[in-house]
Design an enzyme around this catalytic site. Sequence first.
Site, mmCIF file in Angstrom:
data_model
loop_
_atom_site.group_PDB
_atom_site.id
_atom_site.type_symbol
_atom_site.label_atom_id
_atom_site.label_comp_id
_atom_site.label_asym_id
_atom_site.label_seq_id
_atom_site.Cartn_x
_atom_site.Cartn_y
_atom_site.Cartn_z
ATOM 1 N N LYS A 200 0.233 3.314 -2.737
ATOM 2 C CA LYS A 200 -1.229 4.473 -2.438
ATOM 3 C C LYS A 200 -0.740 6.139 -2.653
ATOM 4 O O LYS A 200 -1.490 7.161 -2.629
ATOM 5 C CB LYS A 200 -2.313 3.997 -1.296
ATOM 6 C CG LYS A 200 -2.810 3.145 -1.778
ATOM 7 C CD LYS A 200 -3.965 2.643 -0.145
ATOM 8 C CE LYS A 200 -4.479 1.312 -0.486
ATOM 9 N NZ LYS A 200 -3.886 0.570 -0.597
ATOM 10 N N SER B 151 0.595 -1.017 0.075
ATOM 11 C CA SER B 151 0.232 -0.546 -0.135
ATOM 12 C C SER B 151 0.670 1.779 0.311
ATOM 13 O O SER B 151 -0.059 2.778 0.538
ATOM 14 C CB SER B 151 -1.166 -0.153 1.451
ATOM 15 O OG SER B 151 -2.042 -1.033 1.070
ATOM 16 N N SER C 142 -6.482 3.707 4.127
ATOM 17 C CA SER C 142 -5.094 3.112 3.088
ATOM 18 C C SER C 142 -6.404 1.856 2.177
ATOM 19 O O SER C 142 -6.871 0.454 1.759
ATOM 20 C CB SER C 142 -4.947 1.376 3.171
ATOM 21 O OG SER C 142 -3.817 1.750 2.709
#
Length: 393
Positions: free
Chosen positions: A68, A65, A128
Site C-alpha cells: 500500500k 500491506s 490499511s
Amino acid sequence: MLKRTTKIAFLSSFVALSAFSVSAEDMQFGVTPPQITAQTYVLMDYNSGAILTALNPDQRQYPASLTKMMTSYVVGVALKQGKIHNTDMVTIGESAWGRNFPDSSKMFLDLNTQVSVADLNRGVIVVSGNDATVALAEHISGNVPNFVETMNKYVQQFGLKNTNFTTPHGLDDPNQYSSARDMAIIGAHIIRDLPEEYKIYSEKNFTFNKIKQANRNGLLWDKTINVDGMKTGHTSQAGYNLVASATTSNNMRLISVVMGVPTYKGREVESKKLLQWGFANFETFKTLEAGKEISEQRVYYGDKNSVKLGALMDHFITIPKGKQSEVKARYELADKNLQAPLVKGQVIGKVVYQLDGKDIASANLQVMNDVGEAGIFGKLWDWLVLTVKGLFS
C-alpha cells in the site's frame, strides 16, 4: 582517469534526499549492529541513502500491506498533478465493497455509496483498508490491472530490482514480492516527493462511517522515539512487516524495514532497536551544496577557457559519530582534458569520500554552466596546445 584530492567544506544543514553511491552492507565501520529477529531487514539513512546495517536486504519477500506504500505513492502523485482531487466523490462498486474482504483490514465500504478521495486515502494509509485500495485504483486508472501497471512503472523508475506488484492491497500472490531495500527506497520517495501524502502516515486514528480504527504502527505512540510514519503489513505467509521512519532534533532521518518478524509486537521492538542503534552511532552531514562551486577546470575547444564544477543537488554522507574531521575527499575526472561543448548538469566525474583508508561514498561531479564551442581559430589554437601537451605527458 584524473584524480585530484581537494579540501571540500563539510556543511551541517540537512535537506532533501540525494542520490549517493554507498558501500551498502559495509557501512557499519566496525560498529556492532543489534541482534534483530527478522527474515530480512534494512536500516537506511534518508538523506545519504547509506545502508547502515542489513540482513538479506535483497531477498524477495511477500510484502503484504507494505504494498500500500506504492499504492499511496500513485495516489499522491495523481493528487499532486491535479489528475484527481481530495474532494472527488468515488462511487463504491462491487469489487471495492468491504464484504469482499472478510478477515482482512478494511474501512468497511458499503456498495453504491459515495466516498471522498481524502477519506479513501486515509483508509489506505491509516487503517490499511484493502477495499479502499480497490476503490482508488478504479477511480484513478479505470480498473485494478491498469493501476497495478502504473505501480510497476514506478518500480522501474526507482530502479527496484526485487519488486513486482500484482495487487494494490498486498494480499499474497506468488508473483507479488519486494525486498527490505526496495521498500526503504519506496519509503524515501514518499517522504521526499510527496510531503503532503507523508503527513497522513503520522495520523494515529481514522473514523469512517462511525467506525474508529487505530493506525497499526504502534511506534507512533512511543514517546521515546520520534517515529512519524510508514506502514505495517501482515499475512500468514509474509509474517509481520514494518517500515518505520524517525527523526532526531538535528534533522537526521532514518528509515527501518523489518520483514518476516514472527510476532505482531516484535516488528515494533525490532524496528525500534534498529532506529535507536542508528541514531546512537551515526551522524549525517552535507558534503556538497547544490549550485556551489567546488573547483574550476580548464576547457578546450570552448568559447570559455574554464568551467566551474560542483553538484546541482545537495549531497550527504553518513559516518560513525565523531569521525567527521577524518573524512577525506577527492575528485576524479573521466577525461583530464575537458572539451566543449559542455552542458550545465553534465556529469564529468565524481567526488569520492574516504574514511580510514576506504572509499565510503561518491557523488556525481557536474558542470555548473554551459560552455559553447570556440570559433575556428580558437579550436586550432587549442589543438596545438593539446598536441604539444601530449608530447610531454
